[in-house]
Write a protein that holds these residues in place. Structure first.
Motif, PDB file in Angstrom:
ATOM      1  N   LEU A 109       9.492  -0.584   0.837  1.00 24.14           N
ATOM      2  CA  LEU A 109      10.442  -1.692   0.733  1.00 24.14           C
ATOM      3  C   LEU A 109      10.166  -2.534  -0.503  1.00 24.14           C
ATOM      4  O   LEU A 109      11.090  -2.933  -1.220  1.00 24.14           O
ATOM      5  CB  LEU A 109      10.388  -2.548   1.991  1.00 24.14           C
ATOM      6  N   ALA A 110       8.889  -2.798  -0.782  1.00 26.75           N
ATOM      7  CA  ALA A 110       8.537  -3.562  -1.979  1.00 26.75           C
ATOM      8  C   ALA A 110       8.995  -2.835  -3.238  1.00 26.75           C
ATOM      9  O   ALA A 110       9.517  -3.448  -4.174  1.00 26.75           O
ATOM     10  CB  ALA A 110       7.028  -3.804  -2.030  1.00 26.75           C
ATOM     11  N   ASN A 111       8.826  -1.530  -3.264  1.00 22.40           N
ATOM     12  CA  ASN A 111       9.276  -0.744  -4.412  1.00 22.40           C
ATOM     13  C   ASN A 111      10.786  -0.831  -4.568  1.00 22.40           C
ATOM     14  O   ASN A 111      11.299  -1.028  -5.674  1.00 22.40           O
ATOM     15  CB  ASN A 111       8.851   0.718  -4.241  1.00 22.40           C
ATOM     16  N   ALA A 112      11.504  -0.700  -3.454  1.00 23.55           N
ATOM     17  CA  ALA A 112      12.967  -0.777  -3.504  1.00 23.55           C
ATOM     18  C   ALA A 112      13.441  -2.157  -3.942  1.00 23.55           C
ATOM     19  O   ALA A 112      14.498  -2.300  -4.561  1.00 23.55           O
ATOM     20  CB  ALA A 112      13.556  -0.445  -2.136  1.00 23.55           C
ATOM     21  N   ALA A 113      12.641  -3.190  -3.642  1.00 29.37           N
ATOM     22  CA  ALA A 113      12.991  -4.562  -4.006  1.00 29.37           C
ATOM     23  C   ALA A 113      12.529  -4.924  -5.415  1.00 29.37           C
ATOM     24  O   ALA A 113      12.717  -6.059  -5.860  1.00 29.37           O
ATOM     25  CB  ALA A 113      12.385  -5.535  -2.996  1.00 29.37           C
ATOM     26  N   GLY A 114      11.913  -3.965  -6.116  1.00 26.15           N
ATOM     27  CA  GLY A 114      11.498  -4.206  -7.490  1.00 26.15           C
ATOM     28  C   GLY A 114      10.197  -4.968  -7.631  1.00 26.15           C
ATOM     29  O   GLY A 114      10.002  -5.695  -8.612  1.00 26.15           O
ATOM     30  N   ASP A 115       9.300  -4.807  -6.654  1.00 24.56           N
ATOM     31  CA  ASP A 115       8.004  -5.491  -6.703  1.00 24.56           C
ATOM     32  C   ASP A 115       6.892  -4.438  -6.709  1.00 24.56           C
ATOM     33  O   ASP A 115       6.265  -4.161  -5.679  1.00 24.56           O
ATOM     34  CB  ASP A 115       7.859  -6.414  -5.482  1.00 24.56           C
ATOM     35  N   PRO A 116       6.623  -3.831  -7.881  1.00 25.38           N
ATOM     36  CA  PRO A 116       5.640  -2.744  -7.939  1.00 25.38           C
ATOM     37  C   PRO A 116       4.219  -3.178  -7.594  1.00 25.38           C
ATOM     38  O   PRO A 116       3.454  -2.394  -7.035  1.00 25.38           O
ATOM     39  CB  PRO A 116       5.740  -2.248  -9.382  1.00 25.38           C
ATOM     40  N   VAL A 117       3.849  -4.407  -7.915  1.00 31.88           N
ATOM     41  CA  VAL A 117       2.488  -4.879  -7.614  1.00 31.88           C
ATOM     42  C   VAL A 117       2.268  -4.898  -6.104  1.00 31.88           C
ATOM     43  O   VAL A 117       1.252  -4.405  -5.600  1.00 31.88           O
ATOM     44  CB  VAL A 117       2.250  -6.281  -8.219  1.00 31.88           C
ATOM     45  N   ARG A 118       3.223  -5.446  -5.388  1.00 28.99           N
ATOM     46  CA  ARG A 118       3.150  -5.481  -3.924  1.00 28.99           C
ATOM     47  C   ARG A 118       3.195  -4.062  -3.355  1.00 28.99           C
ATOM     48  O   ARG A 118       2.461  -3.731  -2.410  1.00 28.99           O
ATOM     49  CB  ARG A 118       4.319  -6.302  -3.376  1.00 28.99           C
ATOM     50  N   ALA A 119       4.036  -3.212  -3.919  1.00 23.90           N
ATOM     51  CA  ALA A 119       4.144  -1.834  -3.445  1.00 23.90           C
ATOM     52  C   ALA A 119       2.808  -1.109  -3.581  1.00 23.90           C
ATOM     53  O   ALA A 119       2.358  -0.433  -2.643  1.00 23.90           O
ATOM     54  CB  ALA A 119       5.232  -1.097  -4.220  1.00 23.90           C
ATOM     55  N   ILE A 120       2.166  -1.254  -4.727  1.00 22.59           N
ATOM     56  CA  ILE A 120       0.871  -0.605  -4.963  1.00 22.59           C
ATOM     57  C   ILE A 120      -0.168  -1.112  -3.967  1.00 22.59           C
ATOM     58  O   ILE A 120      -0.914  -0.335  -3.356  1.00 22.59           O
ATOM     59  CB  ILE A 120       0.404  -0.839  -6.409  1.00 22.59           C
ATOM     60  N   GLU A 121      -0.199  -2.416  -3.753  1.00 16.44           N
ATOM     61  CA  GLU A 121      -1.189  -3.002  -2.839  1.00 16.44           C
ATOM     62  C   GLU A 121      -0.998  -2.485  -1.412  1.00 16.44           C
ATOM     63  O   GLU A 121      -1.966  -2.181  -0.712  1.00 16.44           O
ATOM     64  CB  GLU A 121      -1.058  -4.526  -2.883  1.00 16.44           C
ATOM     65  N   ARG A 122       0.254  -2.340  -0.980  1.00 16.45           N
ATOM     66  CA  ARG A 122       0.530  -1.889   0.386  1.00 16.45           C
ATOM     67  C   ARG A 122       0.243  -0.394   0.559  1.00 16.45           C
ATOM     68  O   ARG A 122      -0.240   0.027   1.614  1.00 16.45           O
ATOM     69  CB  ARG A 122       1.980  -2.182   0.766  1.00 16.45           C
ATOM     70  N   ILE A 123       0.519   0.407  -0.463  1.00 20.07           N
ATOM     71  CA  ILE A 123       0.219   1.837  -0.354  1.00 20.07           C
ATOM     72  C   ILE A 123      -1.289   2.058  -0.391  1.00 20.07           C
ATOM     73  O   ILE A 123      -1.817   2.939   0.312  1.00 20.07           O
ATOM     74  CB  ILE A 123       0.933   2.640  -1.460  1.00 20.07           C
ATOM     75  N   GLU A 124      -2.003   1.258  -1.158  1.00 15.71           N
ATOM     76  CA  GLU A 124      -3.464   1.338  -1.124  1.00 15.71           C
ATOM     77  C   GLU A 124      -3.983   0.981   0.269  1.00 15.71           C
ATOM     78  O   GLU A 124      -4.923   1.608   0.779  1.00 15.71           O
ATOM     79  CB  GLU A 124      -4.066   0.411  -2.181  1.00 15.71           C
ATOM     80  N   ALA A 125      -3.351   0.000   0.916  1.00 17.78           N
ATOM     81  CA  ALA A 125      -3.735  -0.370   2.283  1.00 17.78           C
ATOM     82  C   ALA A 125      -3.440   0.776   3.250  1.00 17.78           C
ATOM     83  O   ALA A 125      -4.211   1.033   4.177  1.00 17.78           O
ATOM     84  CB  ALA A 125      -2.990  -1.637   2.718  1.00 17.78           C
ATOM     85  N   ALA A 126      -2.328   1.463   3.020  1.00 21.07           N
ATOM     86  CA  ALA A 126      -1.989   2.608   3.869  1.00 21.07           C
ATOM     87  C   ALA A 126      -3.020   3.717   3.722  1.00 21.07           C
ATOM     88  O   ALA A 126      -3.416   4.342   4.714  1.00 21.07           O
ATOM     89  CB  ALA A 126      -0.593   3.131   3.508  1.00 21.07           C
ATOM     90  N   LEU A 127      -3.468   3.945   2.506  1.00 19.61           N
ATOM     91  CA  LEU A 127      -4.493   4.964   2.266  1.00 19.61           C
ATOM     92  C   LEU A 127      -5.801   4.607   2.956  1.00 19.61           C
ATOM     93  O   LEU A 127      -6.470   5.470   3.538  1.00 19.61           O
ATOM     94  CB  LEU A 127      -4.724   5.139   0.762  1.00 19.61           C
ATOM     95  N   ARG A 128      -6.159   3.330   2.924  1.00 16.73           N
ATOM     96  CA  ARG A 128      -7.390   2.904   3.605  1.00 16.73           C
ATOM     97  C   ARG A 128      -7.264   3.098   5.111  1.00 16.73           C
ATOM     98  O   ARG A 128      -8.200   3.539   5.776  1.00 16.73           O
ATOM     99  CB  ARG A 128      -7.704   1.440   3.282  1.00 16.73           C
TER     100      ARG A 128
END
Length: 205
Positions: A109-128
Protein backbone atom coordinates in the motif's frame (compact mmCIF):
# COMPACT_ATOMS: atom_id res chain seq x y z
CA UNK A 1 -10.43 -26.72 -2.24
CA UNK A 2 -6.69 -26.45 -2.83
CA UNK A 3 -5.19 -24.32 -5.60
CA UNK A 4 -1.49 -24.02 -6.42
CA UNK A 5 -1.17 -22.45 -9.86
CA UNK A 6 0.74 -19.71 -11.66
CA UNK A 7 -2.48 -18.11 -12.93
CA UNK A 8 -2.44 -14.36 -13.52
CA UNK A 9 -6.23 -14.12 -13.63
CA UNK A 10 -8.72 -15.25 -10.98
CA UNK A 11 -10.55 -18.48 -11.72
CA UNK A 12 -12.21 -19.34 -8.39
CA UNK A 13 -15.38 -17.35 -7.71
CA UNK A 14 -18.34 -17.39 -5.32
CA UNK A 15 -20.42 -19.75 -7.48
CA UNK A 16 -17.59 -22.32 -7.46
CA UNK A 17 -17.58 -22.74 -3.69
CA UNK A 18 -20.13 -24.63 -1.60
CA UNK A 19 -21.16 -23.22 1.81
CA UNK A 20 -18.75 -24.31 4.51
CA UNK A 21 -15.93 -25.08 2.07
CA UNK A 22 -12.32 -24.58 3.10
CA UNK A 23 -10.02 -22.93 0.54
CA UNK A 24 -6.24 -23.14 0.56
CA UNK A 25 -5.11 -20.92 -2.32
CA UNK A 26 -1.32 -20.94 -2.25
CA UNK A 27 -0.29 -20.25 -5.84
CA UNK A 28 -0.56 -16.45 -5.83
CA UNK A 29 2.80 -15.86 -4.18
CA UNK A 30 3.43 -12.46 -5.77
CA UNK A 31 1.25 -9.46 -6.70
CA UNK A 32 1.16 -10.45 -10.39
CA UNK A 33 -0.62 -13.75 -9.73
CA UNK A 34 -4.29 -14.23 -8.98
CA UNK A 35 -6.43 -17.27 -8.13
CA UNK A 36 -9.38 -15.95 -6.10
CA UNK A 37 -11.91 -13.51 -7.59
CA UNK A 38 -12.54 -10.24 -5.72
CA UNK A 39 -16.14 -11.25 -5.00
CA UNK A 40 -14.96 -14.42 -3.27
CA UNK A 41 -12.39 -12.47 -1.25
CA UNK A 42 -15.17 -10.06 -0.24
CA UNK A 43 -17.30 -13.01 0.88
CA UNK A 44 -14.39 -14.39 2.90
CA UNK A 45 -14.00 -10.97 4.53
CA UNK A 46 -17.66 -10.96 5.55
CA UNK A 47 -17.39 -14.45 7.03
CA UNK A 48 -14.21 -13.58 8.91
CA UNK A 49 -15.76 -10.44 10.40
CA UNK A 50 -18.93 -12.31 11.38
CA UNK A 51 -16.81 -14.91 13.19
CA UNK A 52 -15.39 -12.24 15.53
CA UNK A 53 -12.11 -14.17 15.39
CA UNK A 54 -9.49 -11.39 15.38
CA UNK A 55 -6.75 -13.62 13.95
CA UNK A 56 -9.00 -14.72 11.08
CA UNK A 57 -10.12 -11.15 10.40
CA UNK A 58 -6.48 -9.99 10.25
CA UNK A 59 -5.47 -12.82 7.92
CA UNK A 60 -8.27 -12.32 5.41
CA UNK A 61 -8.16 -8.52 5.48
CA UNK A 62 -4.40 -8.25 4.98
CA UNK A 63 -4.39 -10.88 2.24
CA UNK A 64 -7.11 -8.89 0.44
CA UNK A 65 -4.96 -5.78 0.05
CA UNK A 66 -3.01 -6.95 -3.01
CA UNK A 67 -6.27 -7.94 -4.74
CA UNK A 68 -7.71 -4.46 -4.23
CA UNK A 69 -4.49 -2.79 -5.41
CA UNK A 70 -4.42 -4.95 -8.54
CA UNK A 71 -7.90 -3.66 -9.33
CA UNK A 72 -6.77 -0.07 -8.83
CA UNK A 73 -8.91 0.34 -5.70
CA UNK A 74 -6.42 1.99 -3.37
CA UNK A 75 -9.04 3.26 -0.90
CA UNK A 76 -10.57 -0.21 -0.62
CA UNK A 77 -7.06 -1.59 -0.06
CA UNK A 78 -6.51 0.99 2.67
CA UNK A 79 -9.79 -0.02 4.35
CA UNK A 80 -8.80 -3.69 4.25
CA UNK A 81 -5.43 -2.88 5.81
CA UNK A 82 -7.00 -0.77 8.56
CA UNK A 83 -9.32 -3.68 9.36
CA UNK A 84 -6.42 -6.15 9.46
CA UNK A 85 -4.20 -3.96 11.63
CA UNK A 86 -7.08 -3.21 14.00
CA UNK A 87 -7.60 -6.95 14.44
CA UNK A 88 -3.89 -7.39 15.19
CA UNK A 89 -4.15 -4.56 17.69
CA UNK A 90 -6.92 -6.39 19.51
CA UNK A 91 -4.26 -8.68 20.92
CA UNK A 92 -5.05 -11.59 18.64
CA UNK A 93 -2.65 -14.50 18.81
CA UNK A 94 -1.75 -14.77 15.13
CA UNK A 95 0.38 -17.14 13.13
CA UNK A 96 3.62 -15.81 11.67
CA UNK A 97 2.09 -16.03 8.19
CA UNK A 98 -0.66 -13.57 9.15
CA UNK A 99 1.84 -11.09 10.58
CA UNK A 100 3.92 -11.38 7.40
CA UNK A 101 0.80 -10.82 5.26
CA UNK A 102 -0.06 -7.65 7.17
CA UNK A 103 3.48 -6.25 7.00
CA UNK A 104 3.64 -7.07 3.29
CA UNK A 105 0.25 -5.40 2.77
CA UNK A 106 1.55 -2.27 4.50
CA UNK A 107 4.52 -2.24 2.12
CA UNK A 108 2.39 -2.79 -0.98
CA UNK A 109 0.00 0.00 0.00
CA UNK A 110 2.84 2.40 0.81
CA UNK A 111 4.40 1.67 -2.57
CA UNK A 112 1.09 2.26 -4.35
CA UNK A 113 0.72 5.55 -2.43
CA UNK A 114 4.16 6.71 -3.58
CA UNK A 115 5.98 6.32 -0.26
CA UNK A 116 9.02 4.12 -1.05
CA UNK A 117 10.73 4.75 2.31
CA UNK A 118 7.72 3.44 4.21
CA UNK A 119 7.33 0.57 1.74
CA UNK A 120 10.95 -0.53 2.24
CA UNK A 121 10.64 -0.34 6.03
CA UNK A 122 7.47 -2.47 6.05
CA UNK A 123 8.85 -5.12 3.69
CA UNK A 124 11.97 -5.36 5.84
CA UNK A 125 9.63 -5.90 8.81
CA UNK A 126 7.84 -8.63 6.85
CA UNK A 127 11.15 -10.35 6.18
CA UNK A 128 12.03 -10.25 9.87
CA UNK A 129 8.64 -11.71 10.76
CA UNK A 130 8.95 -14.38 8.09
CA UNK A 131 12.37 -15.54 9.22
CA UNK A 132 12.83 -18.71 7.17
CA UNK A 133 15.09 -17.85 4.22
CA UNK A 134 14.30 -21.22 2.58
CA UNK A 135 10.63 -20.36 2.14
CA UNK A 136 9.29 -19.26 -1.29
CA UNK A 137 7.56 -16.37 0.49
CA UNK A 138 10.96 -15.12 1.68
CA UNK A 139 12.13 -15.06 -1.93
CA UNK A 140 9.04 -13.07 -2.98
CA UNK A 141 9.60 -10.51 -0.22
CA UNK A 142 13.32 -10.22 -0.99
CA UNK A 143 12.57 -9.69 -4.67
CA UNK A 144 10.01 -7.00 -3.85
CA UNK A 145 12.49 -5.28 -1.52
CA UNK A 146 15.09 -5.27 -4.31
CA UNK A 147 12.49 -3.76 -6.66
CA UNK A 148 11.64 -1.03 -4.14
CA UNK A 149 15.31 -0.07 -3.70
CA UNK A 150 15.69 0.06 -7.48
CA UNK A 151 12.62 2.29 -7.81
CA UNK A 152 13.93 4.60 -5.11
CA UNK A 153 17.24 4.96 -6.95
CA UNK A 154 19.45 2.86 -4.67
CA UNK A 155 20.70 0.61 -7.47
CA UNK A 156 23.67 -0.71 -5.48
CA UNK A 157 21.35 -2.03 -2.76
CA UNK A 158 18.96 -3.40 -5.37
CA UNK A 159 21.82 -5.28 -7.04
CA UNK A 160 23.02 -6.69 -3.71
CA UNK A 161 19.53 -7.97 -2.86
CA UNK A 162 19.01 -9.54 -6.29
CA UNK A 163 22.39 -11.29 -5.98
CA UNK A 164 21.48 -12.47 -2.47
CA UNK A 165 18.25 -13.93 -3.86
CA UNK A 166 20.14 -15.56 -6.73
CA UNK A 167 22.58 -17.18 -4.29
CA UNK A 168 19.72 -18.44 -2.10
CA UNK A 169 17.92 -19.92 -5.09
CA UNK A 170 21.12 -21.71 -6.15
CA UNK A 171 21.74 -23.10 -2.66
CA UNK A 172 18.17 -24.41 -2.46
CA UNK A 173 18.20 -26.00 -5.92
CA UNK A 174 15.85 -23.37 -7.34
CA UNK A 175 18.09 -22.23 -10.22
CA UNK A 176 16.30 -21.94 -13.57
CA UNK A 177 12.86 -21.88 -11.93
CA UNK A 178 10.45 -19.13 -12.94
CA UNK A 179 11.28 -17.19 -9.82
CA UNK A 180 15.01 -17.43 -10.50
CA UNK A 181 14.58 -16.37 -14.13
CA UNK A 182 12.40 -13.44 -13.06
CA UNK A 183 15.10 -12.39 -10.60
CA UNK A 184 17.80 -12.64 -13.27
CA UNK A 185 15.82 -10.37 -15.59
CA UNK A 186 15.36 -7.86 -12.78
CA UNK A 187 19.07 -8.03 -11.93
CA UNK A 188 19.95 -7.50 -15.60
CA UNK A 189 17.80 -4.35 -15.64
CA UNK A 190 19.59 -3.03 -12.55
CA UNK A 191 23.02 -3.79 -14.03
CA UNK A 192 22.08 -2.05 -17.26
CA UNK A 193 20.85 0.98 -15.30
CA UNK A 194 24.21 1.02 -13.48
CA UNK A 195 26.05 1.21 -16.79
CA UNK A 196 27.09 -2.42 -16.98
CA UNK A 197 25.48 -3.66 -20.22
CA UNK A 198 27.86 -6.60 -20.70
CA UNK A 199 27.17 -7.94 -17.22
CA UNK A 200 23.45 -7.44 -17.84
CA UNK A 201 23.58 -9.43 -21.06
CA UNK A 202 25.60 -12.19 -19.40
CA UNK A 203 22.87 -12.49 -16.78
CA UNK A 204 20.31 -13.16 -19.52
CA UNK A 205 22.46 -15.64 -21.53
Amino acid sequence: IVTCTTSRSAFLDVEDVAPGAFIAAVGADNPEKREIAPALMARATQIAQASADAALVANVACNSVSTELALGRIEAARERLVTGLAALGDGAHVAAGTLVACRRAEGELANAAGDPVRAIERIEAALRAQGDSRSPQHAVLLGFLAYLHGQSGDLARAEALHRQLQAQDASLGRSDTRGDLRNRRALAEVLDARGQPREAQAMLD
